[in-house]
Scaffold this motif. Structure first.
Motif, PDB file in Angstrom:
ATOM      1  N   PHE A 165      37.143 -67.579 -43.136  1.00 29.00           N
ATOM      2  CA  PHE A 165      37.039 -67.802 -44.576  1.00 29.00           C
ATOM      3  C   PHE A 165      36.566 -66.536 -45.276  1.00 29.00           C
ATOM      4  O   PHE A 165      35.925 -65.672 -44.676  1.00 29.00           O
ATOM      5  CB  PHE A 165      36.061 -68.946 -44.875  1.00 29.00           C
ATOM      6  CG  PHE A 165      36.500 -70.283 -44.350  1.00 29.00           C
ATOM      7  CD1 PHE A 165      37.552 -70.955 -44.940  1.00 29.00           C
ATOM      8  CD2 PHE A 165      35.871 -70.863 -43.267  1.00 29.00           C
ATOM      9  CE1 PHE A 165      37.972 -72.185 -44.456  1.00 29.00           C
ATOM     10  CE2 PHE A 165      36.271 -72.091 -42.777  1.00 29.00           C
ATOM     11  CZ  PHE A 165      37.323 -72.759 -43.367  1.00 29.00           C
ATOM     12  N   THR A 166      36.895 -66.434 -46.565  1.00 26.98           N
ATOM     13  CA  THR A 166      36.449 -65.331 -47.399  1.00 26.98           C
ATOM     14  C   THR A 166      35.545 -65.865 -48.501  1.00 26.98           C
ATOM     15  O   THR A 166      35.418 -67.076 -48.690  1.00 26.98           O
ATOM     16  CB  THR A 166      37.634 -64.598 -48.032  1.00 26.98           C
ATOM     17  OG1 THR A 166      38.314 -65.499 -48.942  1.00 26.98           O
ATOM     18  CG2 THR A 166      38.630 -64.129 -46.976  1.00 26.98           C
ATOM     19  N   CYS A 167      34.930 -64.949 -49.232  1.00 28.15           N
ATOM     20  CA  CYS A 167      34.091 -65.358 -50.357  1.00 28.15           C
ATOM     21  C   CYS A 167      34.918 -66.099 -51.410  1.00 28.15           C
ATOM     22  O   CYS A 167      34.435 -67.046 -52.043  1.00 28.15           O
ATOM     23  CB  CYS A 167      33.422 -64.136 -50.979  1.00 28.15           C
ATOM     24  SG  CYS A 167      32.185 -63.348 -49.908  1.00 28.15           S
ATOM     25  N   ASP A 168      36.162 -65.672 -51.612  1.00 30.61           N
ATOM     26  CA  ASP A 168      37.027 -66.363 -52.572  1.00 30.61           C
ATOM     27  C   ASP A 168      37.306 -67.794 -52.117  1.00 30.61           C
ATOM     28  O   ASP A 168      37.421 -68.703 -52.954  1.00 30.61           O
ATOM     29  CB  ASP A 168      38.347 -65.601 -52.744  1.00 30.61           C
ATOM     30  CG  ASP A 168      38.170 -64.308 -53.529  1.00 30.61           C
ATOM     31  OD1 ASP A 168      37.290 -64.277 -54.403  1.00 30.61           O
ATOM     32  OD2 ASP A 168      38.886 -63.341 -53.251  1.00 30.61           O
ATOM     33  N   ASP A 169      37.430 -67.985 -50.812  1.00 24.21           N
ATOM     34  CA  ASP A 169      37.606 -69.350 -50.304  1.00 24.21           C
ATOM     35  C   ASP A 169      36.394 -70.203 -50.650  1.00 24.21           C
ATOM     36  O   ASP A 169      36.535 -71.356 -51.094  1.00 24.21           O
ATOM     37  CB  ASP A 169      37.806 -69.331 -48.784  1.00 24.21           C
ATOM     38  CG  ASP A 169      39.113 -68.697 -48.370  1.00 24.21           C
ATOM     39  OD1 ASP A 169      40.075 -68.781 -49.153  1.00 24.21           O
ATOM     40  OD2 ASP A 169      39.183 -68.120 -47.271  1.00 24.21           O
TER      41      ASP A 169
END
Length: 511
Positions: free
Chosen positions: A324-328
């Protein structure tokens, strides 16, 4: 040959009545072929020939009405222009267009108004014109065309383009095909001209392509029949996103949007559309639940000022083998997730990495065992980019990024925090490692010094306490004669070898 470059011609005849029936015609379409041509008079005889949208004057021409919220065009006043269609919106690029007024009159061609570009085109796709130039959309009798007009917005060139539009000819303008940027599919709609009308952007030109070149669909998802341009919506028809206001229009939302920009976007959609219902449905579970929550809602705040971490900051989930990313994480929180929920608290622990300046960890997230009520400092300068996804040997498989998230749940000064900080050299940038090692060395030095002092003091105390017991008899006992004699004998050699100053010691012993 000196004959004109005709497009259609009849057989030779000696009168001037174009309406005479049974006349043979030829049409040029790249090859000469016979065709059936129908010619009718364009003169009106009464108001019914003007579709009751105008009056038939004495010259046999329809004078079209301009009613309340609508204007009529055409030889028979059958074409309508509603006020809501004076402004258009491009669905995929969100650009704005408006009817083109040249001087005091509305520019029109083939009984349709001409439109000009106002603003909003991005750098990619259908490009915005250079300063002073313009884009116009003109109906050519069967299709709409988007054309690039140099100097269209320059004051000195407006009269020229006004004359060009008035004398526009759909075929002969093909000679300037490089000015045609996009074309529509064939349409003869006389009202709401763009409803369901697909457009195509001209990509390349050449002999292998059709007359307009290589065409790329412009509609969303390249869906056929979706259309591209739409008229403005009335207040009753438009989607209502946060109609009673929002907590902050600058709150960051997925897709580089804000609450304010989403409100503007949804106002261009119909209230009955699926997008509108998903975002602002009556259940309060859409995007508006974050921008303008109901009285009983408390959204899970996460990076409201926007994600600032690079894409290299990731969060592996071994359970699902997903990264996962921060945008996720931002997307996860922009729904019905509420403050205080376990999932919300877990995601908020990533804020020091995803948006350091926006990080507002709630005190409830810090265990009571924490020393000062603040978060455990772990790599305060951030995790080293090349080590973010690495797992220190002592961390049982946890990556440096995951250790940072874990630190955010610990209190500063707690034993768990102290143990975790010993892993900083494996995760922090070099400058942070130096600070950590110095602090560790200082602490170790302090502990050693204290232990040495304590040992020395204890030794001194033990010696003082034992001396009387070894060298002096108890107060209530008389030494035996043999003992005294042995002591005197032992003391005599010492007295002979040592300086006279030491004789009192022997005397003291004897005494």
């Amino acid at each position: 040959s000196t004959e004109c470059k005709w497009l259609a011609r009849s057989e030779l005849y000696n009168d001037y009545d174009l309406l005479e029936p049974d006349r043979n015609w030829e049409v040029w379409t790249g090859a000469i072929q016979e065709a059936s041509v129908s010619l009718v008079s364009n003169k009106c005889e009464d108001d019914s020939d003007c579709n009751l949208n105008g009056e038939c004057n004495d010259d046999g021409k329809c004078e079209c009405f301009e009613g309340d919220g609508v204007e009529f065009f055409g030889l028979d006043c059958s074409v309508t222009l509603e006020d809501k269609c004076r402004d258009l919106t491009h669905e995929t690029q969100q650009s704005s267009w408006e009817v083109w007024d040249i001087g005091d009159s509305l520019a029109q061609q083939y009984n349709r108004p001409c439109y000009r570009y106002v603003e909003g085109l991005p750098a990619a796709g259908l490009d915005a014109p250079a300063p002073g130039d313009g884009l116009v959309m003109v109906y050519t009798g069967l299709r709409w065309m988007v054309m690039y007009l140099p100097g269209a917005n320059a004051e000195f060139a407006i009269p020229f383009w006004g004359w060009q539009i008035y004398n526009f000819h759909a075929f002969w303008w093909q000679r300037f095909s490089s000015s045609i940027l996009a074309v529509s599919e064939p349409t003869q709609a006389t009202s709401e001209y763009f409803a369901g009308v697909d457009f195509f952007m001209v990509e390349e030109r050449g002999g292998q392509f059709g007359p307009f070149g290589s065409l790329l669909p412009m509609q969303l998802n390249e869906q056929e029949g979706r259309g591209v341009f739409s008229c403005s919506l009335s207040e009753e028809e438009a989607c209502k996103f946060c109609p009673d206001g929002m907590r902050d229009e600058n709150i960051a939302m997925p897709g580089n949007e804000t609450c304010g920009s989403l409100q503007k976007y949804f106002s261009t959609l119909e209230a009955v559309s699926n997008k509108c219902l998903d975002a602002s449905g009556p259940t309060g579970s859409g995007l508006d639940a974050y921008c303008c929550p109901r009285a009983n809602q408390s959204p899970c705040d996460f990076c409201n000022g926007g994600v600032t971490a690079p894409d290299t900051v990731t969060f592996p989930d071994p359970a699902t083998n997903t990264i996962f990313t921060c945008d996720d994480f931002m997307t996860f929180t922009r729904g019905f997730m509420q403050q205080g929920e376990e999932t919300c608290t877990g995601l908020q622990a990533a804020m020091p990495l995803c948006c350091p300046s926006d990080s507002v960890a709630a005190p409830a997230q810090i265990p009571e065992s924490g020393g000062g009520g603040s978060q455990c400092p772990f790599c305060p300068g951030g995790v080293s980019a090349e080590k973010a996804s690495e797992a220190p040997p002592e961390a049982a498989g946890a990556t440096c990024t995951e250790l940072t998230l874990y630190a955010a749940t610990l209190g500063d000064g707690s034993s768990d925090c102290s143990n975790l900080q010993f892993l900083e050299p494996s995760c922090c940038p070099t400058e942070d490692v130096g600070e950590v090692e110095d602090a560790t060395e200082d602490a170790a030095t302090g502990e050693t010094t204290a232990e040495e002092d304590l040992t020395e003091e204890s030794a001194a105390e033990d010696t003082t306490a034992e001396v009387p017991a070894a060298d002096e008899p108890a107060a209530d006992e008389e030494p035996a004669a043999e003992d005294l004699t042995q002591q005197e004998g032992a003391a005599e050699p010492a007295a002979e070898e040592e300086d006279a100053t030491e004789e009192p010691a022997a005397e003291d012993t004897t005494a």
